[in-house]
Design a protein around this motif. Structure first.
Motif, PDB file in Angstrom:
ATOM      1  N   GLY A   1       0.783  -1.224   0.000  1.00 23.98           N
ATOM      2  CA  GLY A   1       0.000   0.000   0.000  1.00 23.98           C
ATOM      3  C   GLY A   1       0.814   1.273   0.000  1.00 23.98           C
ATOM      4  O   GLY A   1       0.251   2.355  -0.102  1.00 23.98           O
ATOM      5  N   VAL A   2       2.115   1.159   0.090  1.00 23.61           N
ATOM      6  CA  VAL A   2       2.976   2.352   0.096  1.00 23.61           C
ATOM      7  C   VAL A   2       3.551   2.553  -1.305  1.00 23.61           C
ATOM      8  O   VAL A   2       4.078   1.621  -1.901  1.00 23.61           O
ATOM      9  N   THR A   3       3.437   3.754  -1.813  1.00 22.72           N
ATOM     10  CA  THR A   3       3.940   4.034  -3.158  1.00 22.72           C
ATOM     11  C   THR A   3       5.453   4.227  -3.121  1.00 22.72           C
ATOM     12  O   THR A   3       5.988   4.850  -2.200  1.00 22.72           O
ATOM     13  N   SER A   4       6.112   3.678  -4.124  1.00 19.01           N
ATOM     14  CA  SER A   4       7.572   3.785  -4.176  1.00 19.01           C
ATOM     15  C   SER A   4       7.996   5.246  -4.276  1.00 19.01           C
ATOM     16  O   SER A   4       7.239   6.096  -4.757  1.00 19.01           O
ATOM     17  N   ALA A   5       9.201   5.525  -3.832  1.00 19.49           N
ATOM     18  CA  ALA A   5       9.686   6.906  -3.766  1.00 19.49           C
ATOM     19  C   ALA A   5       9.698   7.577  -5.137  1.00 19.49           C
ATOM     20  O   ALA A   5       9.547   8.796  -5.237  1.00 19.49           O
ATOM     21  N   ASP A   6       9.841   6.789  -6.201  1.00 17.39           N
ATOM     22  CA  ASP A   6       9.846   7.379  -7.550  1.00 17.39           C
ATOM     23  C   ASP A   6       8.433   7.541  -8.108  1.00 17.39           C
ATOM     24  O   ASP A   6       8.261   7.998  -9.246  1.00 17.39           O
ATOM     25  N   GLY A   7       7.431   7.170  -7.319  1.00 20.63           N
ATOM     26  CA  GLY A   7       6.042   7.351  -7.735  1.00 20.63           C
ATOM     27  C   GLY A   7       5.560   6.347  -8.763  1.00 20.63           C
ATOM     28  O   GLY A   7       4.456   6.475  -9.283  1.00 20.63           O
ATOM     29  N   ARG A   8       6.351   5.333  -9.049  1.00 18.77           N
ATOM     30  CA  ARG A   8       5.982   4.409 -10.130  1.00 18.77           C
ATOM     31  C   ARG A   8       5.085   3.273  -9.666  1.00 18.77           C
ATOM     32  O   ARG A   8       4.251   2.801 -10.437  1.00 18.77           O
ATOM     33  N   PHE A   9       5.254   2.799  -8.438  1.00 15.97           N
ATOM     34  CA  PHE A   9       4.593   1.552  -8.059  1.00 15.97           C
ATOM     35  C   PHE A   9       3.837   1.646  -6.727  1.00 15.97           C
ATOM     36  O   PHE A   9       4.296   2.316  -5.793  1.00 15.97           O
ATOM     37  N   THR A  10       2.704   0.937  -6.686  1.00 18.60           N
ATOM     38  CA  THR A  10       2.030   0.635  -5.432  1.00 18.60           C
ATOM     39  C   THR A  10       1.620  -0.832  -5.511  1.00 18.60           C
ATOM     40  O   THR A  10       1.072  -1.267  -6.534  1.00 18.60           O
ATOM     41  N   VAL A  11       1.889  -1.588  -4.466  1.00 14.23           N
ATOM     42  CA  VAL A  11       1.581  -3.020  -4.455  1.00 14.23           C
ATOM     43  C   VAL A  11       0.571  -3.306  -3.352  1.00 14.23           C
ATOM     44  O   VAL A  11       0.740  -2.839  -2.217  1.00 14.23           O
ATOM     45  N   ILE A  12      -0.485  -4.034  -3.699  1.00 10.55           N
ATOM     46  CA  ILE A  12      -1.419  -4.476  -2.662  1.00 10.55           C
ATOM     47  C   ILE A  12      -1.732  -5.959  -2.877  1.00 10.55           C
ATOM     48  O   ILE A  12      -1.519  -6.502  -3.964  1.00 10.55           O
ATOM     49  N   GLU A  13      -2.240  -6.581  -1.809  1.00  9.84           N
ATOM     50  CA  GLU A  13      -2.787  -7.924  -1.911  1.00  9.84           C
ATOM     51  C   GLU A  13      -4.287  -7.798  -2.115  1.00  9.84           C
ATOM     52  O   GLU A  13      -4.909  -6.887  -1.569  1.00  9.84           O
ATOM     53  N   VAL A  14      -4.843  -8.702  -2.906  1.00 10.44           N
ATOM     54  CA  VAL A  14      -6.288  -8.681  -3.136  1.00 10.44           C
ATOM     55  C   VAL A  14      -6.872 -10.083  -2.985  1.00 10.44           C
ATOM     56  O   VAL A  14      -6.145 -11.079  -2.979  1.00 10.44           O
ATOM     57  N   GLU A  15      -8.211 -10.103  -2.889  1.00  6.84           N
ATOM     58  CA  GLU A  15      -8.917 -11.377  -2.846  1.00  6.84           C
ATOM     59  C   GLU A  15      -8.897 -12.013  -4.237  1.00  6.84           C
ATOM     60  O   GLU A  15      -8.472 -11.390  -5.220  1.00  6.84           O
ATOM     61  N   CYS A  16      -9.408 -13.221  -4.313  1.00  9.65           N
ATOM     62  CA  CYS A  16      -9.401 -14.047  -5.530  1.00  9.65           C
ATOM     63  C   CYS A  16      -9.646 -13.239  -6.806  1.00  9.65           C
ATOM     64  O   CYS A  16     -10.629 -12.518  -6.932  1.00  9.65           O
ATOM     65  N   LEU A  17      -8.722 -13.389  -7.748  1.00  5.15           N
ATOM     66  CA  LEU A  17      -8.839 -12.695  -9.031  1.00  5.15           C
ATOM     67  C   LEU A  17      -9.501 -13.579 -10.081  1.00  5.15           C
ATOM     68  O   LEU A  17      -9.543 -13.217 -11.258  1.00  5.15           O
ATOM     69  N   GLY A  18     -10.001 -14.728  -9.661  1.00  2.00           N
ATOM     70  CA  GLY A  18     -10.739 -15.589 -10.586  1.00  2.00           C
ATOM     71  C   GLY A  18      -9.854 -16.411 -11.501  1.00  2.00           C
ATOM     72  O   GLY A  18     -10.319 -16.881 -12.537  1.00  2.00           O
TER      73      GLY A  18
END
Ligand code: FES
Length: 184
Positions: free
Chosen positions: A136-153
């Protein structure tokens, strides 16, 4: 931790870029000019204004990158809904961002079938190679945010990952560097 409809989302303070301020200046309406025309055309396809709520929010997110409280109020106004109703919808769906996120929003399924197939290792690899460090934290260069999610099917193709609109199957920790390198 998984950010799905049944679990609480992190607070905005947890989700902004490293050290980012929350001062975004005066709010400028989204639904003017071409965006307003797009919404008006959209409304002709639905039986009532409320039915156009989800696509209206997509327009906001496309134009601004996220859906602020001010934007929710604007959507409520143009669709004759209450701001509380709009917020209830925005907070239900993980695909609507209530805070600025990185240019690449990376969602990794960690629900049980993917978890037992090693999804946590995929998450760790993304956190490490993007420089995000934490979910949930955006990388310092503003390029990435990573989260976990429920089933993507795509339970038979563990681990599935969504990067913006791109859907990837059978992602392993070893593939993560090449996946990130392919992003422009
Ligand atoms: S459990 Fe991961 S895609 Fe279904």
């Amino acid at each position: 931790m998984t950010f799905g409809p049944s679990t609480p989302k992190p607070s905005p303070d947890q989700l902004t870029a490293h050290g980012a301020e929350h001062d975004h200046g005066p709010y400028e309406a989204v639904f003017t000019g071409a965006a307003r025309a797009e919404l008006d055309e959209l409304l002709t396809r639905y039986p009532n204004k409320m039915a156009a709520l989800l696509p209206a929010l997509w327009i906001v997110q496309r134009e601004r990158g996220w859906v602020s409280d001010d934007a929710m109020a604007e959507v409520a106004d143009v669709l004759a809904l209450t701001p509380a109703y709009v917020k209830g919808v925005v907070t239900f769906y993980t695909m609507y961002h209530q805070h600025p996120v990185g240019r690449y929003f990376i969602q990794v399924c960690t629900t049980t079938p993917c978890h037992v197939c090693g999804a946590e290792g995929v998450v760790d690899a993304f956190l490490q190679h993007t420089g995000c460090g934490e979910l949930g934290v955006t990388s310092a260069d503003g390029r990435f945010t990573v989260i976990e999610v429920e089933c993507l099917g795509a339970c038979g193709f563990a681990t599935p990952v969504m990067i913006n609109e791109q859907f990837l199957e059978s992602v392993t920790p070893a593939r993560v560097p090449e996946i990130l390198a392919a992003l422009t």
